[in-house]
Design a protein around this motif. Structure first.
Motif, short mmCIF file in Angstrom:
data_model
loop_
_atom_site.label_atom_id
_atom_site.label_comp_id
_atom_site.label_asym_id
_atom_site.label_seq_id
_atom_site.Cartn_x
_atom_site.Cartn_y
_atom_site.Cartn_z
N GLU A 74 -25.06 48.05 38.26
CA GLU A 74 -24.22 47.03 38.88
C GLU A 74 -24.87 45.65 38.89
O GLU A 74 -24.33 44.72 39.49
CB GLU A 74 -23.90 47.45 40.32
N LYS A 75 -26.03 45.52 38.23
CA LYS A 75 -26.74 44.24 38.27
C LYS A 75 -26.02 43.15 37.49
O LYS A 75 -26.23 41.96 37.73
CB LYS A 75 -28.17 44.41 37.76
N VAL A 76 -25.18 43.55 36.53
CA VAL A 76 -24.37 42.58 35.79
C VAL A 76 -22.94 43.10 35.73
O VAL A 76 -22.72 44.26 35.35
CB VAL A 76 -24.89 42.36 34.36
N THR A 77 -22.00 42.26 36.11
CA THR A 77 -20.58 42.57 35.97
C THR A 77 -19.93 41.44 35.16
O THR A 77 -20.53 40.37 34.96
CB THR A 77 -19.89 42.67 37.34
N LEU A 78 -18.72 41.65 34.71
CA LEU A 78 -18.01 40.60 33.99
C LEU A 78 -17.82 39.37 34.86
O LEU A 78 -17.96 38.23 34.40
CB LEU A 78 -16.66 41.12 33.49
N ASP A 79 -17.50 39.57 36.13
CA ASP A 79 -17.32 38.44 37.05
C ASP A 79 -18.62 37.64 37.18
O ASP A 79 -18.60 36.40 37.16
CB ASP A 79 -16.88 38.93 38.43
N LYS A 80 -19.73 38.35 37.29
CA LYS A 80 -21.03 37.66 37.40
C LYS A 80 -21.35 36.92 36.11
O LYS A 80 -21.90 35.80 36.14
CB LYS A 80 -22.13 38.66 37.74
N MET A 81 -21.06 37.51 34.97
CA MET A 81 -21.31 36.84 33.70
C MET A 81 -20.53 35.54 33.62
O MET A 81 -21.06 34.49 33.21
CB MET A 81 -20.92 37.75 32.53
N MET A 82 -19.25 35.56 34.00
CA MET A 82 -18.45 34.36 33.89
C MET A 82 -18.90 33.30 34.90
O MET A 82 -18.91 32.10 34.59
CB MET A 82 -16.96 34.70 34.10
N THR A 83 -19.30 33.74 36.10
CA THR A 83 -19.83 32.79 37.09
C THR A 83 -21.08 32.11 36.57
O THR A 83 -21.26 30.89 36.69
CB THR A 83 -20.13 33.51 38.41
N SER A 84 -21.97 32.89 35.96
CA SER A 84 -23.23 32.34 35.43
C SER A 84 -22.98 31.44 34.24
O SER A 84 -23.64 30.41 34.07
CB SER A 84 -24.18 33.49 35.06
N PHE A 85 -22.01 31.80 33.40
CA PHE A 85 -21.70 30.95 32.24
C PHE A 85 -21.12 29.61 32.69
O PHE A 85 -21.49 28.55 32.17
CB PHE A 85 -20.72 31.65 31.30
N LEU A 86 -20.22 29.63 33.67
CA LEU A 86 -19.64 28.39 34.18
C LEU A 86 -20.71 27.51 34.84
O LEU A 86 -20.68 26.28 34.72
CB LEU A 86 -18.53 28.70 35.18
N ALA A 87 -21.69 28.15 35.50
CA ALA A 87 -22.81 27.39 36.07
C ALA A 87 -23.63 26.74 34.96
O ALA A 87 -24.09 25.60 35.10
CB ALA A 87 -23.68 28.31 36.92
N ALA A 88 -23.83 27.46 33.85
CA ALA A 88 -24.58 26.91 32.72
C ALA A 88 -23.86 25.70 32.14
O ALA A 88 -24.49 24.68 31.80
CB ALA A 88 -24.77 27.98 31.65
N LYS A 89 -22.54 25.76 32.02
CA LYS A 89 -21.78 24.60 31.55
C LYS A 89 -22.04 23.39 32.45
O LYS A 89 -22.23 22.26 31.97
CB LYS A 89 -20.28 24.92 31.53
N GLU A 90 -22.06 23.64 33.75
CA GLU A 90 -22.29 22.57 34.72
C GLU A 90 -23.70 22.01 34.61
O GLU A 90 -23.91 20.79 34.69
CB GLU A 90 -22.04 23.12 36.12
N ILE A 91 -24.68 22.90 34.43
CA ILE A 91 -26.08 22.46 34.35
C ILE A 91 -26.33 21.63 33.11
O ILE A 91 -27.10 20.65 33.13
CB ILE A 91 -27.02 23.69 34.39
N TYR A 92 -25.65 21.96 32.00
CA TYR A 92 -25.88 21.22 30.75
C TYR A 92 -25.01 19.97 30.63
O TYR A 92 -25.27 19.11 29.77
CB TYR A 92 -25.65 22.13 29.54
N ALA A 93 -24.02 19.81 31.50
CA ALA A 93 -23.12 18.66 31.41
C ALA A 93 -23.87 17.31 31.42
O ALA A 93 -23.54 16.42 30.63
CB ALA A 93 -22.08 18.71 32.52
N PRO A 94 -24.88 17.11 32.28
CA PRO A 94 -25.58 15.82 32.28
C PRO A 94 -26.35 15.53 31.00
O PRO A 94 -26.75 14.38 30.77
CB PRO A 94 -26.55 15.95 33.47
N THR A 95 -26.55 16.53 30.16
CA THR A 95 -27.30 16.33 28.91
C THR A 95 -26.41 15.90 27.76
O THR A 95 -26.89 15.66 26.65
CB THR A 95 -28.01 17.63 28.48
N ASP A 96 -25.10 15.82 27.99
CA ASP A 96 -24.11 15.52 26.95
C ASP A 96 -23.99 16.64 25.92
O ASP A 96 -23.51 16.42 24.81
CB ASP A 96 -24.43 14.19 26.24
N VAL A 97 -24.41 17.84 26.29
CA VAL A 97 -24.22 19.03 25.46
C VAL A 97 -23.21 19.93 26.16
O VAL A 97 -23.38 20.25 27.33
CB VAL A 97 -25.53 19.79 25.22
N GLN A 98 -22.16 20.31 25.46
CA GLN A 98 -21.14 21.17 26.04
C GLN A 98 -21.22 22.58 25.45
O GLN A 98 -21.55 22.75 24.27
CB GLN A 98 -19.74 20.58 25.82
N LEU A 99 -20.97 23.56 26.29
CA LEU A 99 -20.98 24.96 25.88
C LEU A 99 -19.55 25.41 25.64
O LEU A 99 -18.70 25.31 26.53
CB LEU A 99 -21.64 25.84 26.95
#
Length: 331
Positions: A74-99
């Motif tokens: 249960e350490k990884v679920t689809l919901d957790k994957m999508m939450t983490s991916f959306l957080a990554a998009k947010e973290i990289y936004a200031p770098t002008d790199v989009q995921l």
């Protein structure tokens, strides 16, 4: 006596014949069937990508999520994957790199690949004569046969395999390395990873090119892991740096409050020499492209020497630092 000798001779001849026949016609093991994948229908990829801008630096990401994990994983679920991916998009936004999310796929994976060892146990320890990146260039990590078989089983062939980042969810990925024990002795340790990026600064050219973008995700259970694991692992892959930040030289594990590439709550991707060129190295990544006016992907320059830390594509965006002695200087 002659009869016994004759019988023994016949046995030896037959044995030799069998061995010779076996050598000429080796037994072929059945080919490992490939995983079969289906698109996860209830994840709206277009909605996730609705903030993308044509012409902006972009990294393509695909997600593989096996459907037949052990019931108590249960350490990884689809919901957790999508939450983490959306957080990554947010973290990289200031770098002008989009995921850009290409797809999320699920399907049955051979259970023998739920747990893998990322690389073979190193045979040459890192000493005080060369820093981590120089040592890795000379003695790169070597993926295990199980790892290569797992990636071949999971990753679908595509002309852009070497330019795409694949987030592969597994149950366990172990990373073995050598550490100092009792003064000048060395021992093998193995870390149970939450994410493993298989970065080119470590593996250089030992990974087949089509597996160059594979990353594994095995633990998003804690709040801090959920927020930053995918962004952190993409950093290893796209910035091509280890755990380091400002004046903190890279090591296998560094727990500190700094930038994205340390184990902590930091999310900064700094620039300039003081920031170890993290932003500049990200912008030079071969995983980045821009769409031209015709909608064609214009990729960054590819690695020239397998993608080690000092690969010529980075020019002067590198750090030359001394290695710290792992053992006492008076050994």
């Amino acid at each position: 006596m002659k009869q016994q000798f004759l019988a023994l001779s016949i046995i030896l001849i037959l044995t030799s014949s069998c061995l010779s026949s076996d050598n000429k016609t080796p037994v072929e093991l059945p080919e490992d069937p490939k995983a079969t994948w289906q698109i996860v229908q209830n994840i709206d990829v277009n909605e996730i990508n609705n903030d993308l801008v044509d012409g902006k630096m972009t990294i393509d990401v695909g997600i593989y999520f096996p459907s037949n994990f052990d019931s108590n994983f249960e350490k990884v679920t689809l919901d957790k994957m999508m939450t983490s991916f959306l957080a990554a998009k947010e973290i990289y936004a200031p770098t002008d790199v989009q995921l850009k999310l290409l797809w999320v796929k699920t399907g049955e994976v051979n259970p023998k690949y739920f747990s893998i060892e990322s690389n073979k146990v190193p045979t040459v320890p890192r000493t005080e004569y060369a820093n981590m990146y120089v040592h890795s260039k000379r003695h790169p990590s070597i993926p295990t046969e199980r790892t290569l078989n797992a990636f071949d089983h999971i990753i679908e062939p595509d002309e852009s395999n070497s330019r795409t980042i694949y987030l592969v969810v597994l149950q366990e990925v172990f990373y073995p390395f050598l550490a100092v024990s009792e003064g000048r002795n060395w021992m093998t340790k193995a870390v149970r990873t939450g994410g493993m990026s298989f970065p080119t600064y470590s593996f250089v050219n030992t990974l087949p090119e089509r597996f160059r973008g594979v990353m594994t995700i095995t633990n998003l259970s804690r709040t801090d892991r959920l927020r930053s694991t995918i962004a952190h692992e993409i950093g290893h892959k796209a910035m091509n740096v280890s755990h380091e930040y400002m004046d903190t030289d890279p090591e296998n594990e560094i727990f500190a409050e700094g930038g994205l590439m340390l184990y902590g709550a930091g999310e900064e991707i700094p620039s300039g020499e003081a920031g170890r060129w993290h932003l500049e190295r990200l912008h030079l990544s071969p995983f980045i492209y821009r769409l031209n006016s015709e909608g064609v992907k214009i990729w960054n320059e590819d690695y020239l020497e397998g993608g080690h830390y000092y690969d010529p594509i980075y020019g002067d965006k590198v750090r030359h630092f001394n290695s710290k002695p792992p053992i006492k200087e008076d050994w």
